[in-house]
Design a protein around this motif. Sequence first.
Motif, PDB file in Angstrom:
ATOM      1  N   MET A 945       0.843  -1.177  -0.141  1.00 12.60           N
ATOM      2  CA  MET A 945      -0.013   0.042  -0.134  1.00 12.60           C
ATOM      3  C   MET A 945       0.822   1.359  -0.061  1.00 12.60           C
ATOM      4  O   MET A 945       0.606   2.272  -0.612  1.00 12.60           O
ATOM      5  CB  MET A 945      -1.014  -0.023   1.084  1.00 12.60           C
ATOM      6  CG  MET A 945      -1.942   1.113   1.231  1.00 12.60           C
ATOM      7  SD  MET A 945      -1.271   2.661   1.981  1.00 12.60           S
ATOM      8  CE  MET A 945      -0.774   2.097   3.655  1.00 12.60           C
ATOM      9  N   VAL A 946       1.800   1.178   0.743  1.00 20.78           N
ATOM     10  CA  VAL A 946       2.695   2.344   0.972  1.00 20.78           C
ATOM     11  C   VAL A 946       3.468   2.832  -0.377  1.00 20.78           C
ATOM     12  O   VAL A 946       3.552   3.854  -1.087  1.00 20.78           O
ATOM     13  CB  VAL A 946       3.816   2.328   2.172  1.00 20.78           C
ATOM     14  CG1 VAL A 946       4.715   3.349   2.051  1.00 20.78           C
ATOM     15  CG2 VAL A 946       3.299   2.212   3.392  1.00 20.78           C
ATOM     16  N   MET A 947       4.035   1.603  -1.004  1.00 15.94           N
ATOM     17  CA  MET A 947       4.452   1.893  -2.592  1.00 15.94           C
ATOM     18  C   MET A 947       3.438   2.297  -3.642  1.00 15.94           C
ATOM     19  O   MET A 947       3.803   3.351  -4.074  1.00 15.94           O
ATOM     20  CB  MET A 947       5.099   0.671  -2.765  1.00 15.94           C
ATOM     21  CG  MET A 947       6.474   0.253  -2.224  1.00 15.94           C
ATOM     22  SD  MET A 947       7.185  -1.202  -2.967  1.00 15.94           S
ATOM     23  CE  MET A 947       6.426  -2.699  -2.739  1.00 15.94           C
ATOM     24  N   ALA A 948       2.402   1.839  -3.475  1.00 15.93           N
ATOM     25  CA  ALA A 948       1.347   2.143  -4.311  1.00 15.93           C
ATOM     26  C   ALA A 948       0.822   3.654  -3.926  1.00 15.93           C
ATOM     27  O   ALA A 948       0.691   4.529  -5.153  1.00 15.93           O
ATOM     28  CB  ALA A 948      -0.038   1.258  -4.247  1.00 15.93           C
ATOM     29  N   HIS A 949       0.998   4.121  -2.727  1.00 15.76           N
ATOM     30  CA  HIS A 949       0.577   5.567  -2.600  1.00 15.76           C
ATOM     31  C   HIS A 949       1.774   6.239  -2.930  1.00 15.76           C
ATOM     32  O   HIS A 949       1.384   7.585  -3.493  1.00 15.76           O
ATOM     33  CB  HIS A 949       0.446   5.522  -0.889  1.00 15.76           C
ATOM     34  CG  HIS A 949      -0.188   6.765  -0.396  1.00 15.76           C
ATOM     35  ND1 HIS A 949      -1.683   6.961  -0.242  1.00 15.76           N
ATOM     36  CD2 HIS A 949       0.338   8.049  -0.183  1.00 15.76           C
ATOM     37  CE1 HIS A 949      -1.842   8.150   0.134  1.00 15.76           C
ATOM     38  NE2 HIS A 949      -0.804   9.000   0.317  1.00 15.76           N
ATOM     39  N   LEU A 950       2.982   5.965  -2.649  1.00 17.17           N
ATOM     40  CA  LEU A 950       3.916   6.825  -3.113  1.00 17.17           C
ATOM     41  C   LEU A 950       3.954   7.250  -4.756  1.00 17.17           C
ATOM     42  O   LEU A 950       4.422   8.147  -5.251  1.00 17.17           O
ATOM     43  CB  LEU A 950       5.231   6.267  -2.640  1.00 17.17           C
ATOM     44  CG  LEU A 950       5.394   6.347  -1.185  1.00 17.17           C
ATOM     45  CD1 LEU A 950       6.902   5.763  -0.755  1.00 17.17           C
ATOM     46  CD2 LEU A 950       5.759   7.950  -0.668  1.00 17.17           C
ATOM     47  N   VAL A 951       3.809   5.932  -5.579  1.00 20.60           N
ATOM     48  CA  VAL A 951       3.576   6.091  -6.907  1.00 20.60           C
ATOM     49  C   VAL A 951       2.643   6.943  -7.435  1.00 20.60           C
ATOM     50  O   VAL A 951       2.969   7.835  -8.250  1.00 20.60           O
ATOM     51  CB  VAL A 951       3.653   4.655  -7.396  1.00 20.60           C
ATOM     52  CG1 VAL A 951       3.265   4.488  -8.717  1.00 20.60           C
ATOM     53  CG2 VAL A 951       4.877   3.654  -7.180  1.00 20.60           C
ATOM     54  N   ASN A 952       1.629   6.861  -6.726  1.00 18.64           N
ATOM     55  CA  ASN A 952       0.296   7.712  -7.280  1.00 18.64           C
ATOM     56  C   ASN A 952       0.452   9.091  -6.687  1.00 18.64           C
ATOM     57  O   ASN A 952      -0.054  10.076  -7.346  1.00 18.64           O
ATOM     58  CB  ASN A 952      -0.861   7.103  -7.012  1.00 18.64           C
ATOM     59  CG  ASN A 952      -1.223   5.679  -7.696  1.00 18.64           C
ATOM     60  OD1 ASN A 952      -1.579   5.867  -8.805  1.00 18.64           O
ATOM     61  ND2 ASN A 952      -1.051   4.530  -7.204  1.00 18.64           N
ATOM     62  N   HIS A 953       0.904   9.319  -5.834  1.00 18.50           N
ATOM     63  CA  HIS A 953       0.589  10.652  -4.869  1.00 18.50           C
ATOM     64  C   HIS A 953       1.948  11.461  -4.551  1.00 18.50           C
ATOM     65  O   HIS A 953       1.782  12.688  -4.215  1.00 18.50           O
ATOM     66  CB  HIS A 953      -0.292  10.570  -3.427  1.00 18.50           C
ATOM     67  CG  HIS A 953      -1.479   9.974  -3.875  1.00 18.50           C
ATOM     68  ND1 HIS A 953      -2.622  10.358  -4.444  1.00 18.50           N
ATOM     69  CD2 HIS A 953      -1.806   8.579  -3.276  1.00 18.50           C
ATOM     70  CE1 HIS A 953      -3.470   9.694  -4.539  1.00 18.50           C
ATOM     71  NE2 HIS A 953      -3.160   8.675  -3.758  1.00 18.50           N
ATOM     72  N   LEU A 954       3.012  10.775  -4.647  1.00 19.07           N
ATOM     73  CA  LEU A 954       4.354  11.574  -4.181  1.00 19.07           C
ATOM     74  C   LEU A 954       4.590  12.719  -5.023  1.00 19.07           C
ATOM     75  O   LEU A 954       4.660  12.655  -6.493  1.00 19.07           O
ATOM     76  CB  LEU A 954       5.532  10.595  -4.212  1.00 19.07           C
ATOM     77  CG  LEU A 954       6.811  11.178  -3.780  1.00 19.07           C
ATOM     78  CD1 LEU A 954       6.655  11.815  -2.262  1.00 19.07           C
ATOM     79  CD2 LEU A 954       7.902  10.321  -3.895  1.00 19.07           C
ATOM     80  N   GLY A 955       4.739  13.852  -4.475  1.00 23.05           N
ATOM     81  CA  GLY A 955       5.183  15.189  -5.266  1.00 23.05           C
ATOM     82  C   GLY A 955       3.756  15.697  -5.847  1.00 23.05           C
ATOM     83  O   GLY A 955       4.055  16.981  -6.567  1.00 23.05           O
ATOM     84  N   HIS A 956       2.762  15.503  -5.885  1.00 18.67           N
ATOM     85  CA  HIS A 956       1.301  15.924  -6.602  1.00 18.67           C
ATOM     86  C   HIS A 956       0.239  15.857  -5.667  1.00 18.67           C
ATOM     87  O   HIS A 956      -0.836  15.529  -5.771  1.00 18.67           O
ATOM     88  CB  HIS A 956       1.281  15.675  -7.845  1.00 18.67           C
ATOM     89  CG  HIS A 956       1.186  14.070  -7.910  1.00 18.67           C
ATOM     90  ND1 HIS A 956      -0.119  13.647  -7.963  1.00 18.67           N
ATOM     91  CD2 HIS A 956       1.791  13.002  -8.305  1.00 18.67           C
ATOM     92  CE1 HIS A 956      -0.255  12.404  -8.362  1.00 18.67           C
ATOM     93  NE2 HIS A 956       1.163  12.104  -8.587  1.00 18.67           N
TER      94      HIS A 956
END
Length: 1438
Positions: A945-956
């Motif tokens: 979940m953390v990886m998916a969250h970072l991929v989709n939301h990190l930086g935006h």
Amino acid sequence: MWILQDKPVFMEEPDKKDVAQEDAEKLGFSETDNKEVSSENSGHKRSSSWGRTYSFTSAMSRGCVTEEDNTNVKAGAQAMLQVFLTNAANVFLLEPCAEVPMLLKEQVDACKAVLIIFRRMIMELTMNKKTWEQMLQILLRITEAVMQKPKDKQIKDLFAQSLAGLLFRTLIVAWIRANLYVYISRELWDDFLGVLSSLTEWEELISEWANIMDSLTAVLARTVYGVEMTNLPLDKLSEQKEKKQRGKGCVIDSQKGTTVGRSFSLSWRSHPDVTEPMRFRSATTSGAPGVEKARNIVRQKATEVEECQQSENAPVAESGHLMVGQQQVLRSSSTSDITEPLCSDSSQGQKVENAQNLSSSELRAIQENKGHVKREHEGITILVRRSSSPAELDLKDDLQQTQGKCRERQKNDSTSSDTALGYNNEAELSMSPWQTCEEDPELNTPTDVVVDSDARHWLQLSPTDASNLTDSSECLADDCSIIAGGNLTGWHPDSAAVLWRRVLGILGDVNNIQSPKIHAKVFGHLYELWYKLAKIRDNLAISLDNQSSPSPPVLIPPLRMFASWLFKATTLPNEYKEGKLQAYRLICAMMTRRQDVLPNSDFLVHFYLVMHLGLTSEDQDILNTIIRHCPPRFFSLGLPGFSMLVGDFIMAAARVLSTDMLAAPRAEALTILGSLVCFPNTYQEIPLLPSVPEVNEVITGTEDVKHYLINILLKNATEEPNECARCIAICSLGVWICEELAQCTSHPQVKEAINVIGVTLKFPNKIVAQVACDILQLLVSYWEKLQMFETSLPRKMAEILVATIAFLLPSAEYSSVETDKKFIVSLLLCLLDWCMALPVNTLLHPVSTVVLEEQHPSRAPLLDYIYRVLHCCVCGSSTYTQQSHYTLTLADLSSTDYDPFLPLANVKSSEAVQYHSSAELGNLLTVEEEKRRRSVELIPLTARMVMAHLVNHLGHYPLSGGPAVLHSLVSENHDNAHVEGTELSSEVFRSPNLQLFVFNDSTLISYLQTPAEGPGGALSDVRVIVRDISGKYSWDGKVLYGPLEGRLAPNGRNPLFLISGHHHHTFGPQKDHSQIEEGDDVLDKLLENIGHTSPECLLPSQLNLNEPSPPPYGMNREQEKEIIEVILRQSAQEDEYVQRCNSDSSMKVTSQGQPSPVEPRGPFYFCRLLLDDLGMNSWDRRKNFHLLKKNSKLLRELKNLDSRQCRETHKIAVFYIAEGQEDKCSILSNERGSQAYEDFVAGLGWEVDLSTHCGFMGGLQRNGSTGQTAPYYATSTVEVIFHVSTRMPSDSDDSLTKKLRHLGNDEVHIVWSEHSRDYRRGIIPTAFGDVSIIIYPMKNHMFFIAITKKPEVPFFGPLFDGAIVSGKLLPSLICATCINASRAVKCLIPLYQSFYEERALYLEAIIQNHRELLPQWNGLKYIKVSLQYLSKGPWPPS
């Protein structure tokens, strides 16, 4: 028992003709008796001739008459009672024969029988003033003679010991009873004081005095304050009380009016025919409708005996262990000389007297009562707090005189545990026991007592007020109690007040008691008495119906009444240590309550001196007592000059923490220290009073108080052995870090505190480690302040988390303890919050450590290490163990500012062993099995979940839609030309432009082909909708073919992402044709240029190519003419042929035209192309990419999945309580609060419009019925909605009900209280509200935090019960504490699932139930079927 039955002739009143003679005899009796009393006041020895007074001899001398006349003598009842009293006393004066036990027993039994007769006379006979005085004198002389201990202390006086309890009880009760019916002189009171104060070495006296004070306090509570100790308002409001009442049953209605009153002895009852003539109202809150209504309810209900159980035939028992409040200081001449601090100057000199009828001697008796009412302050100061005792000092009787001896003994046994003035096991005689009286119903009506307007909080009866003791319409002007100079008998407010205070001081100065054991026992009883008084105070002005708040009480108990005794007790020698500890305990309890009336400066001077001496004492027990019983609430009271003790408290707490005593109050000491962390910045210069040498050994650092404080916290955060205390120390460090960052002080010890918290993450005790994790999560909101403090500090936080996860992961993976796995999950979620908060360039910064720089010159960025540790969590910690430094290690974090191996001392776990019944065992096993199954996949699931969250939301994050929007709201029905509905329905599955797939057995992917928007665009768009563990996402794409007209990027920029070969076919540099002048021969110049650059092309004549050749030699003019003609003819023939060919259609050539574009025929055509381009249709991907079966069940499950939250959600209730609000209706009706409250609510989150809000609603409605706006707070991982009571409408009963429903159903309540009394949880009736966080604004713009929680809720931070924080920190700390509290409550729910666990289960169910497994094909069939499946539409051919 001729005294109690029909009167014999000799007790009948004499004839009228003998009245004069009788009066003379009575006068003589009185004078003789008084003389003998004065001459025999003390030092009596037992003698058979003692007591032969004139009364006796005069009555006997009348026997010199004839026998006939002697049989008809009518001496009168009072004279005969006096003779009987005198003669009956002789049995006590015989020398006991201690050598013969039988004789001693017989004498003791005889004495007890006489005492029981005396007690029956006291309670049931009407006696005049002289008879009462003789009764009291005889009892005094008996007590003085019998209870004098032998000089040789080794010899036990068995006779005195056998009679002590019964004799002391009878004496004190007689004194109280006498003062209710006749006026007792000051001299007799002084005699009474002198006797009892000289007998304080008897423990029986102390016990009887304490029991009677309990009972008098109950009478005081009822008569003065209108509070029934057996039916307290707070007890009635509590759920436990209601259950108890339902279980025990209540008194029937016919008894309600008669069972309200209790005597101060279970076995005392006055005659039922005796009524007291005065109807009275309580003097507590006259004019307050809520209280009067509550009081009427109390009178209509039966009182319940809470703490004693009795036999069926026994009288109602009175509790023997009342919780007694402690605060009253009697001013006797022998007590402490400290000025009375309890009353304001305006309250001095108050007297209980009648303005019209009180004589000067009576005034002196009341005002100057030695040992009872202090001469400096003679006012009656009374306070009471709720008690569970049913004792109430109405002395009445409903004893049935026909009861047999056996039954009487049974009753006696059943009441033997009573502590009031009741009958005792010692008197197992044939005499019937005294029983609890029933109050006359007429006495239940209220009476008003008007008090001095200058001191409304004290019971004051000045001369001008005496006439207003009761309503003028009810009573005459002189209607007040006999003790106050009036004519009213029985219990009334003034009599109860005076007797309570006089009996309180009847032991004299308690600090003069010689026996340390007795001294300690007295102060123990004083503590219990104070607690009961404080209980009365808490029960005043309580709303019983919870619909309206009563007015503040006019009269309140004086909770500082014992101060002078207490202050003096602290100065006693060390042999009175136990009593001193009790005194310190009571002082702390007295001064940590909210003060209704602020103490004066004189009182504060003595109080601060006593506290300073105690806090700097070398006696560790005194330190422990003060620290244990003086919580941080003391600092929140804002007493003038309280900051003088801050340094003393810090050093005293340090000394307590440095001791190895098991009983040391370690948690309390750290709570005090933690509550003071914000004080140094508020009070810049805190004075340090002289301290003891030991402190320097405990505390190191500069002379600054902040250094003292932080050094102690740092030391105990690493070494404290107590689990709870260690948690408080870590929370205190976290609050201090936030304070320093908010104040921008750049304190150097902030790094040390962060080091301690970071190292604690790997602590074996997971409760302590979780608190440290909560503190790191709190610091996420302060990352900018940390970056200002030191640029690399925020990045260091993420590195600490990465290295700690890598360190703990191997052991957690194979651990069978669920908390180990859950803690790794907490670290992963904390790491996610830090990653989302930090800028991307910070995460891309290379990790710089000494070891990595030596071995790997090209350093990897921090984000790379984050993904590595997440990958290890998914695949297992042993996956990349062969690669050195694949993940960060703790050693990599080592630097001058951070020591990852800081030693931590172990703690003693406080986890209680849970026991379960056999009925619950089966369910428990099932739950535990399910927990174990889930915990196996918990860490990998969270990491995914953390990886998916970072991929989709990190930086935006947040997006343009605001922080409330995190995931896509688009579904398959939107922009679908084949669907007309606005919701996801079965019609969607029949559309040919949609197909649903399963990818990697973990993700649902929908491909939808939609028509292109606008002219000149692509023929169609492709929409991809992805549903995975972290949420729902959608992407729109266009397939670009053909020329690029209209496709170029704006502003003339070349679209680098578009590839086309046409615009790259350029030739060399070309000359601009506009530069060639008109008339130039281009061919000529070209030929000239060729000849110049390529001379090999020249003719042998070497002429330039642009020069004409010379004419040929040997040709004449005719020949030339013929040649010209031939050429012209040939040209004409050619022209003719060309014309002929042009006119012949068969000679023309067909031109090559541009092919026309081909429109895609399939509605899923472009989706297929995209899938093929993405490689999803390839041979090696085919095994991980499957179709979904479309049916109604899938539709339901998809809609259910989309309705699940994609973030952690919490709903928190917020209440505002204004001054004087004691009921739910008043609280819920508040539409606004103070400015400080509004600022606090604004700091919790931002206001959102509920009608358009698209985030978490928490049950609030969009139609305005629950308000227009609400505070809302969100990050990419958490959503919090605050149910604020002042934001919701309260214009109708329905609105209040709806408001209470929303607020009451929340697990966590924030209560902002500006009321002068502490918040009671029962005011807001709810079965929820597991955690209440109460905020009390302080005078110095700081805020005291009280946290109450159910016992099963585990510890949470960062705030703790007793914390004091500044206004800047308040909103963020409260918000973080509420989130952690909500998590702590939810973790108690069996099989509770987080949002991503829930989504994972839904996804797993959909995939298992609806995945369409395709058979194993060869390559040709694969290509053929794939084309059929994807080109003709979503449904495969049958």
